[in-house]
Design a protein around this motif. Structure first.
Motif: not given
Length: 790
Positions: A654-659, A661-676
């Motif tokens: 239950y844990f590893d794959s979701k962990h 995925l949470a890291i991937i979401w952080v990459f997406i949010i951070t990169i989007t924020d920086t580019i904008l």
């Protein structure tokens, strides 16, 4: 430049720190100082920082080896201890399943501990990857002459936050294994254990941030002496930009250590609560609920409360440390001083003195004795807050006299005259520090009352949620959050205005120091509430005796009211620090406030508001997406063998794959924020960037205040229902979940607290890349008409 020169530059600062360290160690300070060439009159700030860092480090090590160290026979030892307080066996006749609660509790605690500590090592790799990506993307926009220092600062920040994260995860994982056995003795031992864990963690934050920053400070001083082309004030300003790299290194890595942890914890919690079905028995001793589900429930609470809020405090402390360099580099008087570190390190020195005061205060942590657990916890927490505020009040009366120049001005380098602030004195800085401290005390008192069980609207909210009147409970939460929001916003606005009127942006920095300084005691008080509620959940899961279980429940009942202290302190100090860096950016942009009133400034304000809501929406979206794909299977019908099989499933499924995925979401949010952010700077430059910083800060202030109060009162309503005896007749569903807490899961953590990290990230990034953000921009710029001769 040969290899020897490079090694000399790198090893020189370390040798300098070693010299001061030798002078600081031992009882014979005065005698050893002369032997290593230290002038105690001039170098006392460095000695103070080293002594405070050593004391903090030693105290943290003592806290770990005093009760958290892992034994070789840990499973057997825990099982033997738990047999004293657990029912050894119980037969659930309906399903013919035999449980050994002592061994099950021991195995569960070890799984929780290993899972939490294992998170750190997974995140370490991704934090380094994100830092390298950030470096490759932004190094081109950093001013010439600071690129090398900025890169060094980034990696020093990575080391610092990594040490803090490792400590936070280790202490969180190990404390859950020890807290229940500690509660066997008495309430004082339990209270002392939880306080000691929190105090040890926050002292490691101080030791890691300040000692590593001190090495970085000496390195920058040695590098700035290589070239004499620039004026002293220019050198100091470039040094401030290099120091901002240290803060950004901490924040960028905190996106992984802090933000992915927050998303994962909230997603797990939301998934488990989201599987609630009407009139189901959801108590922890229900055999329908698998063992991994029970453990994940506890893990989600630990990582989304202890780890997340501690890292927020560490980020604010680091940014405050760097803020002194950014603001005081705009003073000619400070730049002309032969020894500049007293003014530059002023906020750091206040915290270092408070380390010694905090050690004294923690010895009085249980000064008031009472046989009733709730009164014992409540009275001792309140006296801790009052004593530490009295101590810091004395610090602010005396420390500015020896750290700040008697009189100085803030004019910047070729900055507009409208930004200049003349005649800043020690008295004005002292007033600003005290204003920040007193405002913190006022907001803590108001926030605690408006979210506590003693507030009638909170009790009404609890009753509404217990009756499943969702609309009415949400109305009560909205009323409380809107009322508290305006109080917090106005208080911070008044403090920032008064501090700016007294001492410009140096006054706002001083107010931020006053607002944040008591975090050394507030963190241990927060840990009491967090660990006690985790212990209460485990007691329910494993049929712990009523004496021990009630000890946890009553202590959590009292301590939960004061957990808002840390959230308000982190949020308020982040806002004041963001306003401080707004001033630093204005000095570097060499613009005044006039751009705020034209179209570019107005669009900048709107863009800052929109970016904050975008980050908020993406964060909530990440929680929703991850929680929807959890397959916990807590409702399973079938034979006893099938149920027993599901109770043996490990957490890895239950844990590893979701962990990840949470890291991937952080990459997406951070990169989007920086580019904008960089796209906006390209088109609007210095005409829109001040507006962006102001709008971004103000809207995040409103969002954080509203969400913190809203989420806290709804969480309190859940706990109110869990311990209210009158509701026990209505079914055990009220012991597991009520509607209010399901809303609080998303409202409080996922939309509010992460904005601290993004706020400081955006603000400091704008400041460091000022040549790009302070450019003219290509859009909506009035250009002179070109004269043609043909």
């Amino acid at each position: 430049m040969c290899v020897g020169d490079i090694l000399g530059m790198c090893l020189g600062p370390i040798a300098t720190c070693t010299k001061y360290l030798c002078g600081a160690l031992g009882l014979g300070l005065v005698f050893t100082a002369g032997a290593v060439g230290i002038d105690l009159t001039a170098d006392w700030p460095i000695i103070l920082i080293i002594l405070a860092s050593i004391l903090a480090l030693i105290w943290c090590i003592m806290a770990y080896f005093g009760g958290l160290q892992e034994r070789e026979d840990e499973p057997q030892h825990l099982a033997k201890q738990f047999e004293l307080i657990c029912e050894t066996q119980e037969i659930v006749r309906q399903y013919e399943v035999r449980h050994n609660y002592a061994s099950e509790l021991a195995d569960g605690c070890i799984q929780i501990s290993n899972t939490i500590i294992g998170m750190f090592f997974t995140q370490l790799i991704y934090a380094l990857i994100l830092l390298i990506l950030f470096l490759l993307a932004t190094i081109w926009f950093i001013p010439v002459g600071t690129k090398a220092g900025f890169i060094v600062g980034l990696f020093f920040g990575f080391v610092s936050i990594t040490i803090i994260a490792w400590t936070a995860y280790t202490f969180a994982g190990r404390s859950i294994c020890k807290v229940i056995t500690t509660a066997i003795q008495n309430k004082w031992e339990l209270y002392d254990f939880m306080y000691t864990v929190g105090f040890g963690v926050v002292l490691m934050c101080i030791a890691s941030i300040y000692f590593i920053f001190l090495i970085l400070f000496f390195l920058f001083r040695s590098l700035q002496g290589l070239s004499n082309d620039n004026k002293p004030q220019d050198k100091l300003q470039l040094m401030g930009v290099c120091c901002c790299g240290y803060a950004l290194g901490i924040i960028v890595c905190a996106f992984i250590y802090r933000e992915s942890t927050s998303i994962l914890g909230r997603s797990i919690f939301n998934a488990i609560d989201g599987l609630v079905k009407c009139d189901r028995n959801l108590s922890f001793n229900n055999p329908y609920i698998s063992s991994p589900t029970k453990l994940l429930y506890v893990i989600s609470n630990i990582i989304s409360t202890q780890v997340v809020n501690l890292l927020d405090s560490a980020i604010c402390i680091a940014v405050l440390t760097v803020g002194g360099f950014l603001i005081f580099s705009n003073s000619e008087e400070v730049a002309k001083e032969n020894i500049t570190w007293k003014s530059l390190l002023a906020p750091t020195l206040y915290f270092c003195v408070n380390v010694f005061c905090a050690v004294i205060v923690q010895t009085l942590k249980s000064m008031i004795w009472d046989n009733e657990v709730v009164r014992f916890t409540k009275l001792n927490i309140r006296q801790q807050v009052l004593i530490t505020h009295l101590m810091t009040l004395l610090i602010f009366f005396f420390m500015p006299m020896v750290t700040i120049l008697k009189q100085f001005s803030l004019k910047g380098v070729e900055a507009p005259a409208t930004l200049a602030k003349e005649d800043i004195t020690i008295r004005k800085i002292t007033y600003c520090c005290i204003l920040g401290q007193l405002s913190n005390l006022v907001l803590l008192t108001i926030g605690e009352w408006m979210t506590s069980h003693g507030c009638q609207p909170v009790r009404n909210l609890a009753l509404s949620s217990s009756e499943r009147i969702l609309t009415q409970s949400y109305n009560y939460a909205t009323f409380l959050s809107a009322s508290g929001q305006i109080i917090i916003v106005l208080t911070l606005g008044i403090i920032a205005t008064a501090a700016h009127a007294l001492a410009g942006y140096a006054g706002i920095l001083a107010a931020a120091a006053g607002f944040l300084i008591n975090v050394l005691i507030i963190v241990p008080l927060y840990y009491i509430g967090s660990i006690s509620q985790d212990g209460a959940k485990l007691c329910v899961a494993s049929h712990v005796t009523q004496v021990v279980s009630e000890r946890f429940t009553k202590m959590a009942w009292a301590a939960r009211n004061y957990m808002i202290y840390l959230k308000v302190t982190n949020a308020g100090s982040a806002i004041l620090l963001a306003l401080t860096f707004l001033g630093g950016a204005l000095y570097l942009f060499k613009v005044d406030n006039n751009p705020l009133i034209d179209f570019n400034g107005i669009f900048g304000i709107l863009f800052g508001i929109g970016l904050a809501f975008l980050v908020k929406g993406m964060t909530v979206g990440s929680v929703i997406s991850i929680s929807r794909i959890f397959d916990l299977n807590i409702y399973e019908s079938g034979i006893a063998a099938e149920i027993a099989k599901r109770n043996t499933i490990t957490l890895n499924r239950y844990f590893d794959s979701k962990h990840l995925l949470a890291i991937i979401w952080v990459f997406i949010i951070t990169i989007t924020d920086t580019i904008l952010l960089f796209i906006f700077a390209y088109f609007f430059g210095k005409r829109g960037t001040p507006g962006f910083l102001l709008g971004h800060t103000i809207i995040i202030l409103f969002l954080m205040c509203y969400s913190i109060i809203n989420g806290t009162v709804m969480k309190q309503s859940r706990y109110y229902n869990e311990v209210d005896d009158k509701l026990s007749k209505r079914g055990k569903i009220y012991q597991s979940c009520v509607q209010g807490d399901m809303l609080a899961t998303v409202v409080e953590e996922s939309t509010a607290i992460p904005l601290i990290v993004y706020l400081l990230y955006n603000t400091i990034l704008v400041t460091c890349a000022y040549p790009f953000f302070g450019g003219e921009g290509d859009l909506f710029v009035e250009k002179a008409t070109e004269t043609k001769f043909f």
